[in-house]
Write an enzyme that holds these catalytic residues in place. Structure first.
Site, PDB file in Angstrom:
ATOM      1  CD  GLU A 175      -5.804  11.148  -9.635  1.00 54.43           C
ATOM      2  OE1 GLU A 175      -4.833  10.387  -9.453  1.00 54.43           O
ATOM      3  OE2 GLU A 175      -5.700  12.309 -10.069  1.00 54.43           O
ATOM      4  CD  GLU A 294      -5.893  15.706  -7.330  1.00 52.21           C
ATOM      5  OE1 GLU A 294      -4.822  15.559  -7.957  1.00 52.21           O
ATOM      6  OE2 GLU A 294      -6.336  14.851  -6.543  1.00 52.21           O
TER       7      GLU A 294
HETATM    8  O1  AHR Z   1      -1.882  16.268  -6.314  1.00 50.67           O
HETATM    9  C1  AHR Z   1      -0.951  15.198  -6.352  1.00 50.67           C
HETATM   10  C2  AHR Z   1      -1.605  13.879  -6.732  1.00 50.67           C
HETATM   11  O2  AHR Z   1      -2.024  13.954  -8.063  1.00 50.67           O
HETATM   12  C3  AHR Z   1      -2.854  13.491  -5.982  1.00 50.67           C
HETATM   13  O3  AHR Z   1      -2.587  12.822  -4.805  1.00 50.67           O
HETATM   14  C4  AHR Z   1      -3.540  12.581  -6.942  1.00 50.67           C
HETATM   15  O4  AHR Z   1      -4.940  12.583  -6.786  1.00 50.67           O
HETATM   16  C5  AHR Z   1      -3.093  13.059  -8.296  1.00 50.67           C
HETATM   17  O5  AHR Z   1      -2.665  12.043  -9.107  1.00 50.67           O
END
Ligand code: AHR
Length: 503
Positions: A175, A294
């Site tokens: 990110e 994610e």
């Molecule tokens: O999964 C929780 C967080 O969400 C992770 O660390 C990050 O990559 C995202 O913003």
């Protein structure tokens, strides 16, 4: 509630190609209790000789996860992997800036990779491009994948792993478009860094595949610009672009929440269009895959401002407790991934244990399945082979968040080897009679049909309550003349397993 009829058409020749098993991934971050008192808890009654919980490993096995991303997440952007190797009693206690925690480094690269091998999942490693750079990234690839005879590969051997781990998948940071990220940078700076890191890492091991960071979500102000600027510089060096997305019900808007799969569909379509435009501009035939590394339901509005200001070791962080409605939405999100499996090759539900997770644990106590465990385990077990194009004819409606939302969504797979078909159906509206047209298959034997219907109970706290989300049999499926009739409950997610080969 009124009912209406819906038709889904499936044909064995009408498919998008193979579903990559790496779509059935998860994510372990050094965050909250995902690692410590999650997968790892020396002294727990079920701990193995390495300190990892067997009860959790059994649930991971039941979940059917194929791939696990590690060690972050935001955590990785301040993490020095060299802190987590060598004798455990000599490892530093570091302040983790991402989650304001103390990282004891009792679990590091070797412990994680050995655990991954024991539980039978493919590891996907992320490198720190926030506070570390190209050199440390290439050295980590050397540590993990070079057989021996170099400084870092010999260090691994001294640390007990004579054979290289052969980690194939690597994330180039995490990110990096997000202002919250340690070491956040602009798209052009990241694009140059990602290209350099990828080149060096592939010099350490030319067999690896790398994932460049895409946008942290669809609503990022730099969405689109970020992907094209990064890929303008890194297209030839990378294999995948990442996507992240978390969904939740906002202000009781259930209809928009049930339509999140449409949001995910449109996000993927937008990323594909953006990265393919770069390929066209560059006259490249090779198309990038997507690593949706994610995704989940996460009640981020509850999380805002909730990070402890007290710095502690593995205190709880974002331990969302899920409802049957969340389980229906998670099932629907998995269908969106299956429906884009020609481009989405890798996906990781975030996260595996305790942190917005299908598995919860008590320190020293039990581990159990949350409601969202069930659609994940059911999908991972049933889906495979080719992703079929499920042609759905259903009414549409607008919600506050999305227009033209079909009241029924479907996804299906067909394994040409075994003849098995898996059909998944989300009903976003009232109970509905669904006609599945499968004449092209010839033989069609429904082996099982199970469903989860959303209720109004809200979060299901504790193992017994969460077990109420277990899928129940959907009775009354009738097959005749090349069609099967299913009556799917209101606001539900359904999985149907079919044998299309006699035997
Ligand atoms: O999964 C929780 C967080 O969400 C992770 O660390 C990050 O990559 C995202 O913003």
């Amino acid at each position: 509630m009124t009912s209406h009829s819906v038709r889904i058409s499936l044909h064995p020749e009408d498919h998008r190609g193979e579903v990559d098993r790496r779509l059935f991934g998860s994510f372990v971050e050094h965050m909250g209790r995902c690692v410590y008192t999650g997968i790892y808890e020396p002294g727990h009654p079920t701990a193995d000789e390495h300190g990892f919980r067997r009860d959790v490993a059994d649930l991971v096995d039941e979940l059917g996860v194929t791939l696990v991303r590690y060690p972050g997440g935001n955590f990785v952007s301040g993490y020095d992997w060299r802190d987590g190797i060598g004798p455990a009693d000599q490892r530093p206690r570091r302040l983790d800036l991402a989650w304001r925690s103390i990282e004891t480094n009792q679990v590091g690269t070797d412990e994680f990779l050995r655990w991954a091998a024991r539980v039978g999942v493919e590891p996907m490693m992320a490198v720190n491009l926030g506070t570390n750079g190209v050199v440390e990234a290439a050295q980590l690839v050397e540590y993990c994948n070079v057989p021996g005879g170099t400084h870092w590969s010999d260090e691994r051997r001294r640390n007990g792993s004579a054979d290289p781990y052969g980690v194939r998948l690597w994330c180039l940071g995490n990110e990096m478009d997000g202002p919250w990220q340690t070491g956040h940078m602009d798209a052009s700076t990241y694009g140059a860094l990602a290209a350099n890191a990828a080149r060096s890492m592939k010099l350490a091991d030319p067999t690896i595949e790398v994932v460049a960071c895409g946008s942290s979500n669809h609503r990022m102000p730099t969405f689109g610009y970020w992907e094209s600027t990064v890929l303008e510089q890194a297209y030839d060096e990378v294999d995948y672009i990442s996507m992240h997305a978390y969904y939740q019900e906002h202000d009781g808007d259930r209809d928009t929440f049930l339509a999140c799969g449409v949001g995910m569909d449109r996000f993927i379509d937008d990323v594909v269009a953006t990265v393919d435009a770069v390929a066209a501009r560059k006259h490249r035939h090779r198309r990038l895959g997507i690593s949706f590394d994610e995704w989940n339901v996460w009640y981020q509005s509850r999380f805002a401002g909730s990070i402890n200001t007290d710095i502690d070791v593995s205190g709880p962080r974002i331990e969302d407790v899920y409802s049957t409605l969340d389980a229906v939405v998670v099932g629907d999100l998995l269908m969106s991934l299956l429906n884009h499996s020609d481009r989405v090759r890798i996906a990781c539900q975030a996260q595996l244990v305790n942190v917005i997770a299908p598995i919860l644990t008590e320190p020293g106590g039990d581990a159990w399945r949350q409601s969202i465990f069930y659609p994940v385990a059911t999908t991972f077990a049933a889906a495979g082979g080719h992703s079929l194009r499920a042609r759905v004819s259903a009414p549409t409606r607008d919600t506050a968040g999305y227009d033209d939302v079909p009241t029924v969504a479907a996804a299906a797979t067909h394994d040409p080897e075994t003849g098995d078909v898996a059909l998944f159906v989300t009903n976003r509206g009232a109970d509905t009679e669904v006609t599945v047209d499968h004449g092209g298959f010839g033989s069609w034997q429904v082996r099982s049909a199970v469903t989860i219907a959303a209720d109004d109970k809200g979060p299901l706290h504790g193992a017994d309550a969460a077990a109420q989300a277990r899928p129940v049999d959907l009775d009354g499926a009738r097959t005749e003349g090349g069609v099967t009739m299913l009556r799917v409950p209101a606001e539900s997610w359904t999985a149907v397993r079919v044998a299309t080969r006699a035997g």
